[in-house]
Enzyme design. Sequence first.
Site, PDB file in Angstrom:
ATOM      1  N   GLY A   1       0.615  -1.200  -0.442  1.00 33.71           N
ATOM      2  CA  GLY A   1      -0.476   0.120   0.264  1.00 33.71           C
ATOM      3  C   GLY A   1       0.955   1.084  -0.038  1.00 33.71           C
ATOM      4  N   THR A   2       2.424   1.187  -0.446  1.00 32.80           N
ATOM      5  CA  THR A   2       2.927   2.261  -0.865  1.00 32.80           C
ATOM      6  C   THR A   2       1.839   3.672  -1.677  1.00 32.80           C
ATOM      7  OG1 THR A   2       4.972   1.625  -2.288  1.00 32.80           O
ATOM      8  CG2 THR A   2       5.145   1.453  -0.179  1.00 32.80           C
ATOM      9  N   ASN A   3       1.532   3.213  -2.700  1.00 32.68           N
ATOM     10  CA  ASN A   3       0.681   3.561  -3.561  1.00 32.68           C
ATOM     11  C   ASN A   3      -0.650   5.082  -3.241  1.00 32.68           C
ATOM     12  OD1 ASN A   3       1.467   4.036  -6.167  1.00 32.68           O
ATOM     13  ND2 ASN A   3       2.132   2.105  -5.773  1.00 32.68           N
TER      14      ASN A   3
ATOM     15  N   ARG B 155     -16.558 -17.045  -8.589  1.00 32.09           N
ATOM     16  CA  ARG B 155     -15.677 -15.653  -9.326  1.00 32.09           C
ATOM     17  C   ARG B 155     -16.815 -14.057  -9.128  1.00 32.09           C
ATOM     18  NH1 ARG B 155     -10.414 -15.348  -7.807  1.00 32.09           N
ATOM     19  NH2 ARG B 155      -9.809 -13.291  -8.908  1.00 32.09           N
TER      20      ARG B 155
ATOM     21  N   ASN C 142      -5.411   2.426 -13.133  1.00 27.82           N
ATOM     22  CA  ASN C 142      -4.459   1.757 -12.458  1.00 27.82           C
ATOM     23  C   ASN C 142      -3.086   2.296 -12.390  1.00 27.82           C
ATOM     24  OD1 ASN C 142      -3.279  -0.917 -12.056  1.00 27.82           O
ATOM     25  ND2 ASN C 142      -3.450  -0.994 -13.893  1.00 27.82           N
TER      26      ASN C 142
ATOM     27  N   HIS D 182       1.004   1.410 -13.134  1.00 27.88           N
ATOM     28  CA  HIS D 182       1.304   0.015 -13.616  1.00 27.88           C
ATOM     29  C   HIS D 182       2.989   0.490 -13.638  1.00 27.88           C
ATOM     30  CE1 HIS D 182       2.124  -3.704 -15.663  1.00 27.88           C
ATOM     31  NE2 HIS D 182       2.999  -2.289 -16.358  1.00 27.88           N
TER      32      HIS D 182
ATOM     33  N   ASP E  96      -9.828  -0.315 -19.514  1.00 33.40           N
ATOM     34  CA  ASP E  96     -10.550  -1.399 -19.918  1.00 33.40           C
ATOM     35  C   ASP E  96     -10.933  -2.411 -19.748  1.00 33.40           C
ATOM     36  OD1 ASP E  96      -8.743  -2.064 -21.527  1.00 33.40           O
ATOM     37  OD2 ASP E  96      -9.062  -0.513 -22.615  1.00 33.40           O
TER      38      ASP E  96
ATOM     39  N   GLY F 147      -9.545  -4.458 -21.508  1.00 30.48           N
ATOM     40  CA  GLY F 147      -7.807  -5.273 -21.806  1.00 30.48           C
ATOM     41  C   GLY F 147      -7.410  -5.373 -20.501  1.00 30.48           C
TER      42      GLY F 147
ATOM     43  N   ASP G  88      -4.314  -3.872 -19.558  1.00 32.31           N
ATOM     44  CA  ASP G  88      -3.212  -2.937 -19.047  1.00 32.31           C
ATOM     45  C   ASP G  88      -3.006  -2.458 -20.516  1.00 32.31           C
ATOM     46  OD1 ASP G  88      -2.012  -3.354 -16.736  1.00 32.31           O
ATOM     47  OD2 ASP G  88      -0.319  -4.583 -17.390  1.00 32.31           O
TER      48      ASP G  88
HETATM   49  C1  GAR Z   1       3.222  -1.269  -7.400  1.00 35.73           C
HETATM   50  O1  GAR Z   1       4.271  -1.134  -7.627  1.00 35.73           O
HETATM   51  C2  GAR Z   1       1.743  -0.966  -8.236  1.00 35.73           C
HETATM   52  O2  GAR Z   1       2.642  -0.222  -9.468  1.00 35.73           O
HETATM   53  C3  GAR Z   1       1.688  -2.580  -9.174  1.00 35.73           C
HETATM   54  O3  GAR Z   1       1.627  -2.607  -7.633  1.00 35.73           O
HETATM   55  C4  GAR Z   1       2.773  -2.291  -7.176  1.00 35.73           C
HETATM   56  C5  GAR Z   1       2.159  -2.205  -5.849  1.00 35.73           C
HETATM   57  O4  GAR Z   1       2.914  -1.404  -4.050  1.00 35.73           O
HETATM   58  N1  GAR Z   1       0.930  -2.958  -9.775  1.00 35.73           N
HETATM   59  C6  GAR Z   1       0.820  -3.375 -11.043  1.00 35.73           C
HETATM   60  O5  GAR Z   1       2.566  -4.418 -11.549  1.00 35.73           O
HETATM   61  C7  GAR Z   1      -0.545  -3.622 -11.844  1.00 35.73           C
HETATM   62  N2  GAR Z   1      -0.169  -4.267 -12.720  1.00 35.73           N
HETATM   63  P1  GAR Z   1       2.093  -0.850  -2.933  1.00 35.73           P
HETATM   64  O6  GAR Z   1       1.551  -2.023  -2.655  1.00 35.73           O
HETATM   65  O7  GAR Z   1       2.870  -0.530  -2.791  1.00 35.73           O
HETATM   66  O8  GAR Z   1       1.701   0.531  -3.918  1.00 35.73           O
END
Ligand code: GAR
Length: 208
Positions: free
Chosen positions: A12-14, A66, A108, A110, A147, A149, A151
Amino acid sequence: MLRLGVLVSGGGTNLQAVLDSIEKGEVTNARIEVVISNNQGAYALERAKKHGINALCISPRQYTDREEFHRALLNCLRENQVDLVVLAGFLVAIPPVIVEAFPNRIINIHPSLIPSFCGVGYYGLHVHEAALKRGVKVTGATVHFVDTGTDTGPIILQKAVEVKAEDTPKILQQRVMEQAEWVILPRAIDLIANGKVTVTDGKVSIED
Ligand code: GAR
């Protein structure tokens, strides 16, 4: 006020970057309404609770199939009247039923410059392993609308990051987070919350 629903699977740093940016006033007109994880042990849930935010686990394990899991996720977003869904390290594919319920209202983050190192199987450290294996000199991060797909949705913001000769996947991941992800994810939310982002023919334009 844009009501955010943030979906997380891990550290969860983002999410933290978004929380901090809202508290500092760098992101305006937005508030996090709910944080949802598919993983009970996700540290991201603790981060949300520390900020007094409703934090829930909705795991596929709690449902018979699911479809039911997807329905529970969608119901939770609706119950919380979420306007924008933010995937902040959410490692579950978003099904069409949710994408269709939130057209151009799911974003999202990425950890690469899309269209490089993205698509099925490219997540977390795997992305940086692939970048180092290919020998790219520049990588980065992308915020895009989701969307149906993987990414493939309209790109909102990208930021480049230098790759160094001595990088390991973990070192590169940390640099991409610090220099790109934690900057462009809050910025994208602020732009959307302030009505500055439009999508036309699959392309994003941003008002200055
Ligand atoms: C982040 O680097 C994010 O970009 C990546 O997971 C990590 C989560 O880190 N997401 C993907 O790869 C999605 N395809 P976080 O939990 O510390 O935010």
